[in-house]
Design a protein around this motif. Structure first.
Motif, PDB file in Angstrom:
ATOM      1  N   THR A 379       0.782  -1.127  -0.084  1.00  7.29           N
ATOM      2  CA  THR A 379      -0.037  -0.009  -0.064  1.00  7.29           C
ATOM      3  C   THR A 379       0.798   1.130   0.102  1.00  7.29           C
ATOM      4  OG1 THR A 379      -0.006   0.320   2.556  1.00  7.29           O
ATOM      5  CG2 THR A 379      -1.825  -1.313   1.268  1.00  7.29           C
ATOM      6  N   GLY A 380       2.014   1.344   0.484  1.00  9.55           N
ATOM      7  CA  GLY A 380       2.907   2.448   0.477  1.00  9.55           C
ATOM      8  C   GLY A 380       2.646   3.206   1.993  1.00  9.55           C
ATOM      9  N   ASP A 381       1.803   2.699   2.875  1.00  8.23           N
ATOM     10  CA  ASP A 381       1.401   3.232   3.749  1.00  8.23           C
ATOM     11  C   ASP A 381       2.180   2.389   4.950  1.00  8.23           C
ATOM     12  OD1 ASP A 381      -0.729   5.261   3.559  1.00  8.23           O
ATOM     13  OD2 ASP A 381      -1.797   3.627   2.784  1.00  8.23           O
ATOM     14  N   LEU A 382       2.658   3.392   6.138  1.00  6.42           N
ATOM     15  CA  LEU A 382       3.538   2.595   7.173  1.00  6.42           C
ATOM     16  C   LEU A 382       2.405   2.150   8.535  1.00  6.42           C
ATOM     17  CD1 LEU A 382       6.643   4.611   7.102  1.00  6.42           C
ATOM     18  CD2 LEU A 382       6.315   2.292   6.292  1.00  6.42           C
ATOM     19  N   GLY A 383       2.513   1.463   9.069  1.00  5.60           N
ATOM     20  CA  GLY A 383       1.659   1.128  10.342  1.00  5.60           C
ATOM     21  C   GLY A 383       2.174  -0.188  11.174  1.00  5.60           C
ATOM     22  N   THR A 394       0.826   4.958  10.804  1.00  2.00           N
ATOM     23  CA  THR A 394       1.933   5.894  11.322  1.00  2.00           C
ATOM     24  C   THR A 394       2.305   6.856  10.437  1.00  2.00           C
ATOM     25  OG1 THR A 394       3.619   4.180  10.929  1.00  2.00           O
ATOM     26  CG2 THR A 394       2.584   4.066  13.107  1.00  2.00           C
ATOM     27  N   GLY A 395       2.189   6.541   9.097  1.00  4.59           N
ATOM     28  CA  GLY A 395       2.547   7.286   8.097  1.00  4.59           C
ATOM     29  C   GLY A 395       2.556   7.029   6.558  1.00  4.59           C
ATOM     30  N   ARG A 396       3.060   7.640   5.778  1.00  6.01           N
ATOM     31  CA  ARG A 396       3.267   7.099   4.429  1.00  6.01           C
ATOM     32  C   ARG A 396       4.373   7.406   3.802  1.00  6.01           C
ATOM     33  NH1 ARG A 396       0.257   5.023   0.499  1.00  6.01           N
ATOM     34  NH2 ARG A 396       0.700   5.496  -1.747  1.00  6.01           N
ATOM     35  N   LEU A 397       4.963   6.051   3.171  1.00  7.18           N
ATOM     36  CA  LEU A 397       6.296   6.165   2.936  1.00  7.18           C
ATOM     37  C   LEU A 397       6.868   7.279   2.100  1.00  7.18           C
ATOM     38  CD1 LEU A 397       6.635   2.426   1.749  1.00  7.18           C
ATOM     39  CD2 LEU A 397       8.024   3.678   3.622  1.00  7.18           C
ATOM     40  N   LYS A 398       5.808   7.953   1.320  1.00  7.88           N
ATOM     41  CA  LYS A 398       6.036   9.114   0.273  1.00  7.88           C
ATOM     42  C   LYS A 398       5.864  10.464   1.043  1.00  7.88           C
ATOM     43  CE  LYS A 398       5.143   6.902  -4.182  1.00  7.88           C
ATOM     44  NZ  LYS A 398       4.139   6.792  -5.286  1.00  7.88           N
ATOM     45  N   GLU A 399       5.169  10.392   2.243  1.00  6.37           N
ATOM     46  CA  GLU A 399       5.132  11.716   3.020  1.00  6.37           C
ATOM     47  C   GLU A 399       5.759  11.865   4.296  1.00  6.37           C
ATOM     48  OE1 GLU A 399       0.753  11.605   3.446  1.00  6.37           O
ATOM     49  OE2 GLU A 399       0.561  12.238   1.506  1.00  6.37           O
ATOM     50  N   LEU A 400       6.487  10.630   4.631  1.00  4.36           N
ATOM     51  CA  LEU A 400       7.315  10.964   5.733  1.00  4.36           C
ATOM     52  C   LEU A 400       8.482  12.227   5.756  1.00  4.36           C
ATOM     53  CD1 LEU A 400       8.687   7.407   6.864  1.00  4.36           C
ATOM     54  CD2 LEU A 400       7.049   8.878   8.030  1.00  4.36           C
ATOM     55  N   ILE A 401       8.567  12.938   6.892  1.00  2.97           N
ATOM     56  CA  ILE A 401       9.201  13.859   7.263  1.00  2.97           C
ATOM     57  C   ILE A 401      10.505  13.512   7.834  1.00  2.97           C
ATOM     58  CG2 ILE A 401       9.600  16.274   8.005  1.00  2.97           C
ATOM     59  CD1 ILE A 401       6.528  16.468   8.121  1.00  2.97           C
TER      60      ILE A 401
END
Length: 500
Positions: A379-383, A394-401
């Motif tokens: 999915t590309g989502d982290l959790g 917990t976040g999205r791989l492409k949106e992590l800061i």
């Protein structure tokens, strides 16, 4: 055909529409008063007529037919007509902009389109001269419809394309029906339920959750042209809605609006569901406290025909801040090397089940990259999952800061900002930085008349999550850019605020 909680729907959309037509129960009502209601029998008859017309034009089985339709009676008829005939319903996002719409029309190779009068100007700008014929149903056509199988292609929907070109997600009749089924079994939908639809049907949530959920459960859809904070509760009341599916920004806007449901409407509503992005726990608690309607947080993707996770309905355990448990599919957490992660350990959220897409159209490389060797969709989502099986995003791989080498999830900053009662919309994002690689910034929409300042919000975040994670800058905007579902688009905010 009977809906089972253990087995996904068998057959095709045509089969299920024929079954529902035999009951002749109510299918669609339009509480805004612009359109006449449709029974399931009415819908089947119209769909069969449209299907015969398209077949008579020589359109091939599985060929794309573009739909440029807002939420309306004609849009429902066009959608079901295309599906009933065995063609690939190609949903065009009407707010995507001319270039994205032109790309979808070109890439899908659609030769025919259903164009609503309100979308005519967009179509004229985006379609190449002579490329696509508009469909107008006049009189009756007689044509032998093609045979359909569950594995035949049914839907083509393009992703938002925030990075690179949009990808065309292809669903079969089986996965499309399974998308409605995951919603129906998670929420216990029955023929007596009426779902209020305010999300556009050219988005996967509106189409699969509400429309396909009603098809497989036999319930009714109350379709509104669009979301209106001032009319939402009136529409729910006139339709006798028992549930609704919205996104967090809508929940926040309802919370900041003056309108309230009356006691009868409040009592009729079994639940509301939130999807598309994370719902702030503070916003959820405030909504439930004020309106007395339980909100069930869920999670879904275009690639999974919407829902993959949902919290149970009350009195089941709803874990605030979690999109819940898997219903109708499997969801796991995998490491970078695709190994299962232990409880409470972060990794990539992956899903496997009957609602997963067939492919990305004409993009075998992207399709291959999206699946693990043993068939899990990445999915590309982290959790992570807790000991009870509830998943936490917990976040999205492409949106992590990534600030100074430390990963910061934008959601954590969002929730700190939403904790202030004057904040209506909030989104954190990364900005390149010479000192740390990336720094934290955020944008908010605040209540009219509020005296909140940039510095007030930075101080609030510092107290809630610490100075390191707090944004260096908070941009106060009139509105935050959103996709067709109402999901805030972080990457576009970064572009809009460059130079502020």
């Amino acid at each position: 055909m009977i809906l089972s909680a253990e087995t996904p729907p068998q057959g095709t959309v045509r089969d299920w529409l024929n079954t529902r037509a035999a009951t002749d129960g109510p299918a669609f009502v339009f509480p805004a008063g612009d359109d006449d209601a449709l029974s399931w029998a009415d819908l089947r008859d119209h769909a069969a007529r449209i299907a015969a017309h398209l077949t008579a034009q020589g359109i091939k089985k599985g060929e794309s037919v573009a739909l440029m339709q807002p939420n309306c009676r004609d849009g429902v008829l066009a959608l079901y007509g295309v599906l009933y005939g065995g063609f690939r319903a190609t949903m065009i996002n009407l707010v995507a902009g001319t270039s994205a719409i032109r790309y979808a029309l070109d890439h899908s190779e659609a030769r025919y389109a259903f164009v609503h009068q309100d979308a005519q100007a967009i179509f004229d700008q985006a379609a190449r001269p002579g490329q696509i014929s508009q469909v107008h149903i006049n009189g009756s056509d007689t044509a032998q419809l093609v045979d359909l199988a569950p594995t035949d292609q049914a839907l083509l929907m393009y992703t938002s394309g925030t990075t690179g070109q949009p990808k065309g997600v292809v669903h079969t009749h089986a996965s499309l029906l399974a998308g409605g089924w995951t919603t129906a079994i998670a929420h216990g939908l029955t023929p007596s339920d009426c779902g209020l639809c305010v999300l556009p049907i050219y988005h996967i949530n509106g189409l699969c959750v509400t429309l396909m959920g009603a098809l497989v459960s036999g319930g009714t859809v109350a379709m509104c042209p669009r979301f209106s904070a001032s009319q939402f509760w009136d529409h729910a009341s006139s339709a006798k809605a028992t549930w609704f599916s919205v996104v967090p920004t809508i929940i926040s806007h309802l919370l900041h609006a003056e309108a309230n449901p009356d006691a009868k409407t409040r009592a009729a509503l079994r639940f509301g569901r939130s999807a598309s992005s994370a719902l702030s726990p503070d916003v959820q608690t405030a909504f439930e406290t004020r309106f007395g309607v339980a909100i069930v947080e869920t999670m879904g993707l275009t690639e999974t025909a919407a829902q993959i996770l949902s919290n149970p309905l009350p009195p089941g355990v709803r874990k605030i801040g979690s999109p819940g448990l898997a219903f109708g599919n499997e969801v796991c957490i995998l490491s970078n090397d695709l190994k299962p992660m232990p409880v409470d350990q972060e990794g990539e959220i992956c899903v496997r089940g009957p609602n997963v897409m067939l492919e990305y159209l004409k993009n075998p490389d992207a399709t291959a990259r999206s699946f693990t060797p043993d068939g899990w969709l990445r999915t590309g989502d982290l959790g992570c999952k807790d000991a009870d099986g509830y998943l936490f995003v917990t976040g999205r791989l492409k949106e992590l800061i990534i600030k100074g080498g430390e990963n910061i999830a934008p959601r954590e900053i969002d929730e700190a900002l939403y904790s202030h009662a004057d904040v209506i919309e909030a989104a954190a994002f990364a900005r390149p930085c010479t000192s740390y690689g990336e720094r934290v910034e955020a944008a908010v929409k605040i209540k009219a008349g509020s005296t909140l300042t940039n510095l007030d919000l930075i101080e609030l975040c510092s107290k809630k999550i610490g100075a390191f994670k707090a944004p260096d800058v908070v941009h106060i905007l009139d509105d935050l850019p959103k996709g067709p579902s109402g999901k805030i688009q972080r990457l576009k905010i970064a572009e809009l605020t460059r130079g502020d």
